[in-house]
Scaffold this active site. Structure first.
Site, PDB file in Angstrom:
ATOM      1  N   ARG A 181      39.293  95.573  80.386  1.00 60.57           N
ATOM      2  CA  ARG A 181      37.597  95.963  80.624  1.00 60.57           C
ATOM      3  C   ARG A 181      37.732  96.621  82.061  1.00 60.57           C
ATOM      4  O   ARG A 181      38.314  96.205  82.796  1.00 60.57           O
ATOM      5  CB  ARG A 181      36.769  94.908  80.388  1.00 60.57           C
ATOM      6  CG  ARG A 181      36.442  94.310  78.919  1.00 60.57           C
ATOM      7  CD  ARG A 181      35.797  93.346  78.905  1.00 60.57           C
ATOM      8  NE  ARG A 181      36.477  92.107  78.500  1.00 60.57           N
ATOM      9  CZ  ARG A 181      36.062  91.067  78.584  1.00 60.57           C
ATOM     10  NH1 ARG A 181      34.923  90.478  78.887  1.00 60.57           N
ATOM     11  NH2 ARG A 181      36.907  89.714  78.269  1.00 60.57           N
ATOM     12  N   GLU A 208      36.449  74.740  80.176  1.00 65.65           N
ATOM     13  CA  GLU A 208      35.214  74.822  79.536  1.00 65.65           C
ATOM     14  C   GLU A 208      35.032  73.986  78.308  1.00 65.65           C
ATOM     15  O   GLU A 208      33.774  73.636  77.726  1.00 65.65           O
ATOM     16  CB  GLU A 208      35.343  76.263  78.786  1.00 65.65           C
ATOM     17  CG  GLU A 208      35.233  77.249  80.199  1.00 65.65           C
ATOM     18  CD  GLU A 208      36.308  78.479  80.013  1.00 65.65           C
ATOM     19  OE1 GLU A 208      36.927  78.399  79.330  1.00 65.65           O
ATOM     20  OE2 GLU A 208      35.360  79.759  80.231  1.00 65.65           O
ATOM     21  N   HIS A 254      30.691  83.674  81.441  1.00 71.82           N
ATOM     22  CA  HIS A 254      31.564  82.688  82.272  1.00 71.82           C
ATOM     23  C   HIS A 254      30.757  81.288  82.365  1.00 71.82           C
ATOM     24  O   HIS A 254      31.228  80.614  83.123  1.00 71.82           O
ATOM     25  CB  HIS A 254      32.493  83.076  83.207  1.00 71.82           C
ATOM     26  CG  HIS A 254      33.455  84.047  82.795  1.00 71.82           C
ATOM     27  ND1 HIS A 254      33.791  85.187  83.494  1.00 71.82           N
ATOM     28  CD2 HIS A 254      34.333  84.018  81.646  1.00 71.82           C
ATOM     29  CE1 HIS A 254      34.849  85.824  82.704  1.00 71.82           C
ATOM     30  NE2 HIS A 254      34.968  85.064  81.930  1.00 71.82           N
ATOM     31  N   ARG A 288      31.554  77.565  71.480  1.00 70.67           N
ATOM     32  CA  ARG A 288      31.439  78.463  72.602  1.00 70.67           C
ATOM     33  C   ARG A 288      30.733  79.642  72.117  1.00 70.67           C
ATOM     34  O   ARG A 288      31.419  80.289  71.143  1.00 70.67           O
ATOM     35  CB  ARG A 288      32.746  78.961  73.176  1.00 70.67           C
ATOM     36  CG  ARG A 288      32.311  79.951  74.360  1.00 70.67           C
ATOM     37  CD  ARG A 288      33.845  79.947  75.145  1.00 70.67           C
ATOM     38  NE  ARG A 288      33.509  80.700  76.497  1.00 70.67           N
ATOM     39  CZ  ARG A 288      34.410  81.209  77.167  1.00 70.67           C
ATOM     40  NH1 ARG A 288      35.594  80.885  76.779  1.00 70.67           N
ATOM     41  NH2 ARG A 288      34.204  82.060  78.116  1.00 70.67           N
ATOM     42  N   ASN A 334      36.510  77.353  70.335  1.00 70.13           N
ATOM     43  CA  ASN A 334      36.443  78.647  71.311  1.00 70.13           C
ATOM     44  C   ASN A 334      36.976  79.760  70.449  1.00 70.13           C
ATOM     45  O   ASN A 334      38.398  80.001  70.383  1.00 70.13           O
ATOM     46  CB  ASN A 334      36.826  78.272  72.525  1.00 70.13           C
ATOM     47  CG  ASN A 334      36.771  79.691  73.308  1.00 70.13           C
ATOM     48  OD1 ASN A 334      36.397  80.761  72.923  1.00 70.13           O
ATOM     49  ND2 ASN A 334      37.433  79.457  74.597  1.00 70.13           N
TER      50      ASN A 334
END
Ligand code: ADP
Length: 390
Positions: free
Chosen positions: A238, A374, A178, A90, A10
């Site tokens: 963000r 994940e 996500h 990922r 990742n």
């Protein structure tokens, strides 16, 4: 088969998180770690965790290829002599074309490079790491796992903007992100709470990146993130949802160019911009600065708005699940999100909430804290791809 392992990667701009799994029907975690401070101006470190033991090594690497070389230097410790049969990557953006885990052929990589402008914080680094991994593990299957794929079941109204049709047709849509996290949480719900498998569930993935997903019958029907990973909830740096008129104002009346606006929206906004202090929730919670309080208030306010909206879209709610670094650990954010939500049959047991217990709800709607994973979703995808190719 038992002497084969799966590596998951990742990659961010200055880090690579990795995990090593023994291959099997359900991959079993062997080791994990990360390379951090991957830049020429910082001391890069390799952190490896195995059997509860953590090793930290200063390494000499300033790009993804250098980081993978450092991981390979630890091959004996990490892989225990086993062959790396597959590498799961990922990949944040799969566009409309990539809706399931995909082998990373040169053609696939080229197609994914064209999506870089849609996820400038992540996609270029994801793909640089893919190319480094192909060089480092030339005999392994390289499988892309997409953060957008879980959301490709959205109905049209949740995928489109009200722009002339040609924009939708050329891919200007709400993709949602996500997805690996939502995939894992959904699989956990099915495994541990079969009565919710066909339920109406809202999952709040609250980390440095933050979004929410409305799930019905185990499939995504809506996400707060849109065309890029900027939309929806405010995040560490963000901005989240913003009136597009603000961007026109910045361009037309403030003379800001696209790069300046991108920097503002991606790197200077969110919790960091609002607080003027930091992007980090734990630090904000410990601060008594009024602007820290206001940044958390805005974060909570947007989650509550989206929860109401998603409950309406789902025609009701059976479960609310918190995950991600903030969702899993911040009792304060969970308490404030859930307070005064009895109209939605949400109530929280504070003693369980402060313990980050699995089940913290006392109302009809289940309220759960589920740590995300994940990496396991990627390892499962690689395992399935390897099995299919045998
Ligand atoms: P990323 O999106 O980078 O994977 P994480 O899921 O690790 O991020 O979440 C990082 C966020 O979680 C940070 O804002 C951090 O402060 C917050 N966090 C971690 N632990 C706690 C805690 N105990 N209380 C409040 N916030 C926490």
């Amino acid at each position: 088969m038992s002497d084969a392992v799966i590596l998951t990667l990742n990659a961010g701009s200055s880090s690579i998180k990795f995990a090593v799994y023994a291959q099997g029907d359900e991959p079993a975690l062997r080791a994990s770690g990360q390379v951090e401070n991957l830049s020429p101006t910082q001391q890069t470190r390799l952190i490896v965790e195995r059997d509860g033991d953590e090793q930290v090594t200063n390494i000499d690497a300033n790009d993804h290829a250098g980081a993978l070389d450092a991981i390979l230097d630890k091959a004996d410790h990490l892989f225990g002599g086993a062959t790396v049969a597959g590498v799961g990557h990922r990949i944040v953006h799969g566009g409309t074309e990539f809706v399931a885990p995909t082998e990373l052929t040169p053609e696939a990589i080229a197609a994914l490079r064209t999506l870089e402008p849609l996820a400038p914080l992540h996609q270029p680094h994801n793909l640089d790491c893919v190319e480094a991994a192909i060089a480092a593990f030339p005999d392994a299957a390289q499988i892309a796992c997409f953060d957008t794929a879980f959301h490709r079941t959205h109905p049209f109204v949740n995928d489109t903007f009200a722009l002339p049709r040609q924009w939708f047709d050329e891919g200007v849509r709400r993709y949602g992100f996500h997805g690996l996290s939502y995939d894992y949480i959904t699989s956990e719900i099915v495994r541990t709470e079969p009565s919710l498998a066909h339920g109406r569930v809202v999952i709040a993935h609250l980390g440095n990146g933050a979004s929410m997903c409305a799930v019905k019958d185990g499939r995504s029907v809506g996400s707060t993130m849109g065309f890029t990973a900027l939309d929806g909830l405010p995040m560490g740096t963000r901005c989240g949802q913003i009136d597009p008129g603000v961007l026109l104002y910045m361009m037309q009346h403030k003379g800001m160019n696209a790069d300046q606006i991108a920097d503002l929206l991606y790197r200077q906004s969110g919790l960091k911009g609002l607080s003027g202090l930091t992007h980090d929730m734990r630090t904000l919670e410990q601060s008594d600065d009024p602007q820290a309080r206001e940044a958390i208030d805005y974060f909570v306010f947007r989650i509550r708005r989206e929860l109401g909206g998603m409950s309406a879209v789902l025609s009701g709610l059976d479960a609310l699940v918190f995950t991600g670094g903030i969702g899993e650990n911040s009792a304060r954010v969970r308490r404030e999100v859930c307070s005064g939500m009895d109209w939605l049959c949400i109530a929280v047991d504070e003693a369980k909430n402060v313990e980050n217990a699995h089940d913290i709800g006392t109302g009809r709607v289940r309220v759960m804290v589920v740590p995300t994973n994940e990496e396991l979703v990627m390892a499962r995808a690689v395992s399935a791809a390897l099995s299919a190719s045998h």
